[in-house]
Motif scaffolding. Structure first.
Motif, mmCIF file in Angstrom:
data_model
loop_
_atom_site.group_PDB
_atom_site.id
_atom_site.type_symbol
_atom_site.label_atom_id
_atom_site.label_comp_id
_atom_site.label_asym_id
_atom_site.label_seq_id
_atom_site.Cartn_x
_atom_site.Cartn_y
_atom_site.Cartn_z
ATOM 1 N N LEU A 139 -0.410 4.081 -114.040
ATOM 2 C CA LEU A 139 0.350 3.937 -112.801
ATOM 3 C C LEU A 139 -0.503 3.391 -111.657
ATOM 4 O O LEU A 139 -0.024 2.641 -110.820
ATOM 5 C CB LEU A 139 0.966 5.277 -112.404
ATOM 6 C CG LEU A 139 2.087 5.776 -113.320
ATOM 7 C CD1 LEU A 139 2.522 7.176 -112.913
ATOM 8 C CD2 LEU A 139 3.274 4.813 -113.288
ATOM 9 N N GLY A 140 -1.746 3.807 -111.600
ATOM 10 C CA GLY A 140 -2.628 3.306 -110.553
ATOM 11 C C GLY A 140 -2.580 4.129 -109.273
ATOM 12 O O GLY A 140 -1.772 5.048 -109.123
ATOM 13 N N PRO A 141 -3.440 3.810 -108.322
ATOM 14 C CA PRO A 141 -3.650 4.645 -107.128
ATOM 15 C C PRO A 141 -2.493 4.690 -106.140
ATOM 16 O O PRO A 141 -2.550 5.458 -105.181
ATOM 17 C CB PRO A 141 -4.898 4.031 -106.493
ATOM 18 C CG PRO A 141 -4.944 2.620 -106.998
ATOM 19 C CD PRO A 141 -4.371 2.674 -108.370
ATOM 20 N N ASP A 142 -1.455 3.900 -106.333
ATOM 21 C CA ASP A 142 -0.273 4.026 -105.476
ATOM 22 C C ASP A 142 0.467 5.337 -105.717
ATOM 23 O O ASP A 142 1.338 5.712 -104.926
ATOM 24 C CB ASP A 142 0.712 2.876 -105.735
ATOM 25 C CG ASP A 142 0.239 1.567 -105.145
ATOM 26 O OD1 ASP A 142 -0.709 1.584 -104.344
ATOM 27 O OD2 ASP A 142 0.826 0.516 -105.493
ATOM 28 N N PHE A 143 0.112 6.035 -106.790
ATOM 29 C CA PHE A 143 0.890 7.200 -107.218
ATOM 30 C C PHE A 143 0.151 8.527 -107.043
ATOM 31 O O PHE A 143 0.742 9.581 -107.266
ATOM 32 C CB PHE A 143 1.299 7.037 -108.692
ATOM 33 C CG PHE A 143 2.292 5.930 -108.912
ATOM 34 C CD1 PHE A 143 3.643 6.207 -109.012
ATOM 35 C CD2 PHE A 143 1.880 4.610 -108.994
ATOM 36 C CE1 PHE A 143 4.564 5.194 -109.207
ATOM 37 C CE2 PHE A 143 2.794 3.587 -109.196
ATOM 38 C CZ PHE A 143 4.140 3.872 -109.294
ATOM 39 N N TYR A 144 -1.110 8.491 -106.670
ATOM 40 C CA TYR A 144 -1.876 9.740 -106.590
ATOM 41 C C TYR A 144 -3.115 9.546 -105.729
ATOM 42 O O TYR A 144 -3.484 8.418 -105.370
ATOM 43 C CB TYR A 144 -2.289 10.208 -107.989
ATOM 44 C CG TYR A 144 -2.930 9.129 -108.846
ATOM 45 C CD1 TYR A 144 -4.208 8.656 -108.599
ATOM 46 C CD2 TYR A 144 -2.232 8.580 -109.921
ATOM 47 C CE1 TYR A 144 -4.788 7.671 -109.380
ATOM 48 C CE2 TYR A 144 -2.793 7.581 -110.716
ATOM 49 C CZ TYR A 144 -4.076 7.136 -110.439
ATOM 50 O OH TYR A 144 -4.638 6.151 -111.212
ATOM 51 N N ASP A 145 -3.737 10.671 -105.385
ATOM 52 C CA ASP A 145 -4.997 10.674 -104.652
ATOM 53 C C ASP A 145 -5.993 11.552 -105.399
ATOM 54 O O ASP A 145 -5.654 12.673 -105.817
ATOM 55 C CB ASP A 145 -4.812 11.259 -103.245
ATOM 56 C CG ASP A 145 -3.868 10.452 -102.386
ATOM 57 O OD1 ASP A 145 -4.345 9.598 -101.641
ATOM 58 O OD2 ASP A 145 -2.635 10.677 -102.473
ATOM 59 N N GLU A 146 -7.219 11.069 -105.553
ATOM 60 C CA GLU A 146 -8.267 11.929 -106.099
ATOM 61 C C GLU A 146 -8.626 12.993 -105.064
ATOM 62 O O GLU A 146 -8.776 12.695 -103.878
ATOM 63 C CB GLU A 146 -9.508 11.115 -106.457
ATOM 64 C CG GLU A 146 -9.320 10.221 -107.675
ATOM 65 C CD GLU A 146 -10.632 9.639 -108.184
ATOM 66 O OE1 GLU A 146 -11.673 9.854 -107.512
ATOM 67 O OE2 GLU A 146 -10.622 8.981 -109.239
ATOM 68 N N VAL A 147 -8.742 14.237 -105.531
ATOM 69 C CA VAL A 147 -9.035 15.355 -104.621
ATOM 70 C C VAL A 147 -10.079 16.271 -105.253
ATOM 71 O O VAL A 147 -10.154 16.387 -106.471
ATOM 72 C CB VAL A 147 -7.774 16.172 -104.299
ATOM 73 C CG1 VAL A 147 -6.775 15.356 -103.486
ATOM 74 C CG2 VAL A 147 -7.108 16.697 -105.565
ATOM 75 N N PRO A 148 -10.889 16.929 -104.431
ATOM 76 C CA PRO A 148 -11.837 17.903 -104.973
ATOM 77 C C PRO A 148 -11.162 19.260 -105.135
ATOM 78 O O PRO A 148 -10.332 19.646 -104.299
ATOM 79 C CB PRO A 148 -12.929 17.961 -103.908
ATOM 80 C CG PRO A 148 -12.187 17.681 -102.630
ATOM 81 C CD PRO A 148 -11.087 16.714 -102.983
ATOM 82 N N PRO A 149 -11.492 20.013 -106.179
ATOM 83 C CA PRO A 149 -10.947 21.366 -106.295
ATOM 84 C C PRO A 149 -11.633 22.305 -105.307
ATOM 85 O O PRO A 149 -12.760 22.061 -104.876
ATOM 86 C CB PRO A 149 -11.268 21.757 -107.738
ATOM 87 C CG PRO A 149 -12.480 20.941 -108.082
ATOM 88 C CD PRO A 149 -12.348 19.650 -107.317
ATOM 89 N N ALA A 150 -10.943 23.364 -104.948
ATOM 90 C CA ALA A 150 -11.549 24.387 -104.095
ATOM 91 C C ALA A 150 -12.686 25.078 -104.839
ATOM 92 O O ALA A 150 -12.713 25.117 -106.074
ATOM 93 C CB ALA A 150 -10.503 25.415 -103.680
ATOM 94 N N GLN A 151 -13.622 25.597 -104.089
ATOM 95 C CA GLN A 151 -14.696 26.408 -104.657
ATOM 96 C C GLN A 151 -14.381 27.872 -104.354
ATOM 97 O O GLN A 151 -14.271 28.274 -103.199
ATOM 98 C CB GLN A 151 -16.041 26.000 -104.064
ATOM 99 C CG GLN A 151 -16.435 24.572 -104.422
ATOM 100 C CD GLN A 151 -17.807 24.192 -103.900
ATOM 101 O OE1 GLN A 151 -18.454 24.946 -103.182
ATOM 102 N NE2 GLN A 151 -18.260 23.001 -104.266
ATOM 103 N N PHE A 152 -14.249 28.653 -105.414
ATOM 104 C CA PHE A 152 -13.817 30.035 -105.273
ATOM 105 C C PHE A 152 -14.992 31.001 -105.405
ATOM 106 O O PHE A 152 -15.912 30.761 -106.200
ATOM 107 C CB PHE A 152 -12.770 30.367 -106.339
ATOM 108 C CG PHE A 152 -11.548 29.488 -106.285
ATOM 109 C CD1 PHE A 152 -10.668 29.555 -105.221
ATOM 110 C CD2 PHE A 152 -11.284 28.583 -107.311
ATOM 111 C CE1 PHE A 152 -9.543 28.759 -105.174
ATOM 112 C CE2 PHE A 152 -10.166 27.777 -107.277
ATOM 113 C CZ PHE A 152 -9.291 27.862 -106.203
ATOM 114 N N PRO A 153 -14.970 32.105 -104.674
ATOM 115 C CA PRO A 153 -16.091 33.043 -104.724
ATOM 116 C C PRO A 153 -16.186 33.854 -106.007
ATOM 117 O O PRO A 153 -17.271 34.277 -106.402
ATOM 118 C CB PRO A 153 -15.848 33.967 -103.524
ATOM 119 C CG PRO A 153 -14.391 33.847 -103.227
ATOM 120 C CD PRO A 153 -14.007 32.448 -103.605
#
Length: 469
Positions: A11-25
């Motif tokens: 699909l390509g980048p028009d359909f999503y964004d790369e994101v970092p996951p949260a860092q959990f304690p």
């Protein structure tokens, strides 16, 4: 061997964004769905590997390199909202299980560009509720996503609908596509017909491959029709499970018809068409009895979005079969739930007798206000006297109001003899999950971190898996 390339990249980048996951304690494993993991080749993961992938979100080998927050819009309570998208979740991985492409998506995994000021987190109680919903719906035979993993994260959250601070969790679900009606709606809103065609081709290729030979002008209509049939099956299964989803917005509709994303759901205590799950649904838009029409309205919105790329798409005509499909599936689901077979041979006669069974069952439920799940349990394989006699509501079956339903049941035969003798049916009491029990299961967790009643409930839910198809 050819390396696996996650199809979402088509699909390509028009359909999503790369994101970092949260860092959990903290990483406290609360749930691991081993059978689901085995079904997608991940059953052999060690506890350390499980934590690395489903708490820290290190990518799986030869899979999605960085989590993808998917872009979509949608109607929420029939008001269009262009500010949606994955706000506390992302697509983590795609897996091939035979001919099926499955997605691992998250809930509570941190902020994204679509969080709209939220913290991107999930409460532990929300995860607990989703586990129970998916487990029970699977045992009732509903086409549902599967809760795959839940870690408690050691964070404290503030929520207006739970006593706060409340514990946090991160959940992973296994689902048959995360493409929503709202994914198409976003492209229509942005007037991107070529991207609509791209998304349609992706959806057909990976989820409705039998439609691939069709020409472009035929494809949109065929796709919409198949999605409508899939949704009709799911809604019929909800109705026969006494399930109220609660938030039937277009961003909560999946193109494969799979039921997913369980927020303020409820199961019926007794039959009530006006029974509403969400406290904020003050008009009852998504109440139990309106679920079939709510889904049809959503299907029209999907059709309207497709029309931006296919102006000649006859949406109303294509969806005209939805009502018949829903009625047929309601009959089929009821027969599955009751383990009954219609012995008639002529099509119209079969339909008429099945319709009578549906009508007489709901007339009885409406008149006597019997327990919804207990009644279906008691009538499994027909009106068997021994089973009715040991029911906690046995007095209902002595009433005049039961005679018509009992007579209709007598025209049917048990479909599978072995199911008629299932050990679950000898307990005398149906497994249900009305709100009072849900709260009673949560209370020992909240007060003493005691998960034993929850685990016992899961064992009970799994004890009759396969009984209802």
């Amino acid at each position: 061997m050819t390396s696996f390339v996650p199809p979402i990249y088509e699909l390509g980048p028009d359909f999503y964004d790369e994101v970092p996951p949260a860092q959990f304690p903290q990483a406290i494993l609360r749930y691991r769905n081993q059978s689901a993991a085995a079904s997608v080749g991940l059953g052999a993961l060690t506890p350390e590997q499980w934590q690395a992938h489903f708490w820290k979100f290190e990518s799986l080998p030869q899979n999605i390199k960085a989590p993808l927050a998917l872009r979509y819009h949608g109607h929420q309570f029939r008001s269009y909202n262009p500010d949606l998208g994955d706000g506390r979740g992302f697509l983590f991985a795609q897996l091939q299980a035979g001919s099926r492409l499955l997605d691992l998506g998250t809930k509570g995994s941190g902020r994204t560009p679509y969080s709209r000021g939220g913290d991107g987190r999930l409460t532990l109680k929300g995860a607990f509720r989703e586990i129970l919903a998916t487990e029970l719906l699977e045992s009732y035979g509903v086409n549902t996503s599967k809760t795959f993993s839940v870690f408690e994260t050691g964070e404290q959250l503030q929520r207006h609908d739970e006593p706060s601070p409340t514990r946090a969790a991160v959940l992973v679900r296994l689902g048959h596509s995360h493409i929503r009606f709202g994914t198409f709606q976003r492209l229509a809103f942005l007037n991107q017909p070529e991207n609509i065609k791209k998304l349609l081709n992706y959806s057909v290729k990976h989820f409705y491959p039998a439609l691939t030979p069709l020409t472009e002008t035929e494809l949109a209509a065929a796709f919409l029709r198949e999605v409508s049939y899939a949704m009709a099956k799911t809604v019929a299964a909800w109705m026969m499970a006494g399930f109220v989803h609660g938030v039937l917005n277009t961003d909560n509709m999946n193109i494969t018809g799979e039921s997913f994303d369980y927020g303020p759901y409820r199961f019926l205590p007794t039959y009530d068409p006006a029974f509403t799950a969400a406290y904020f649904d003050q008009t009852g838009l998504y109440c139990y009895g309106r679920q079939p029409s709510a889904v049809l309205w959503n299907l029209h919105q999907l059709g309207n979005a497709l029309q931006v790329a296919f102006p000649d798409l006859p949406v109303a005509e294509v969806l005209d079969d939805y009502g018949d499909a829903f009625n047929f599936e309601t009959q089929r689901r009821l027969l599955l739930r009751l383990n009954l077979r219609n012995p008639l041979e002529e099509g119209a006669a079969i339909y008429d007798l099945n319709s009578e069974l549906v009508a007489h069952l709901f007339q009885f439920l409406d008149q006597e206000k019997g327990l919804f799940e207990q009644t279906l349990y008691d009538l499994h394989s027909g009106a068997i006297p021994e089973r009715l006699e040991r029911s906690p509501q046995k007095e209902l079956y002595q009433k005049e109001s039961f005679k018509k339903l009992k007579e209709t049941l007598s025209y049917f035969e048990a479909a599978e003899t072995e199911k008629k003798q299932h050990p679950y049916l000898h307990t005398g009491k149906a497994c249900s999950l009305i709100i009072d029990e849900l709260e009673s299961l949560w209370k020992p967790i909240a007060e003493n971190d005691d998960w034993a009643p929850f685990e016992q409930k899961l064992e009970q839910i799994r004890s009759f898996r396969g009984l209802y198809g």
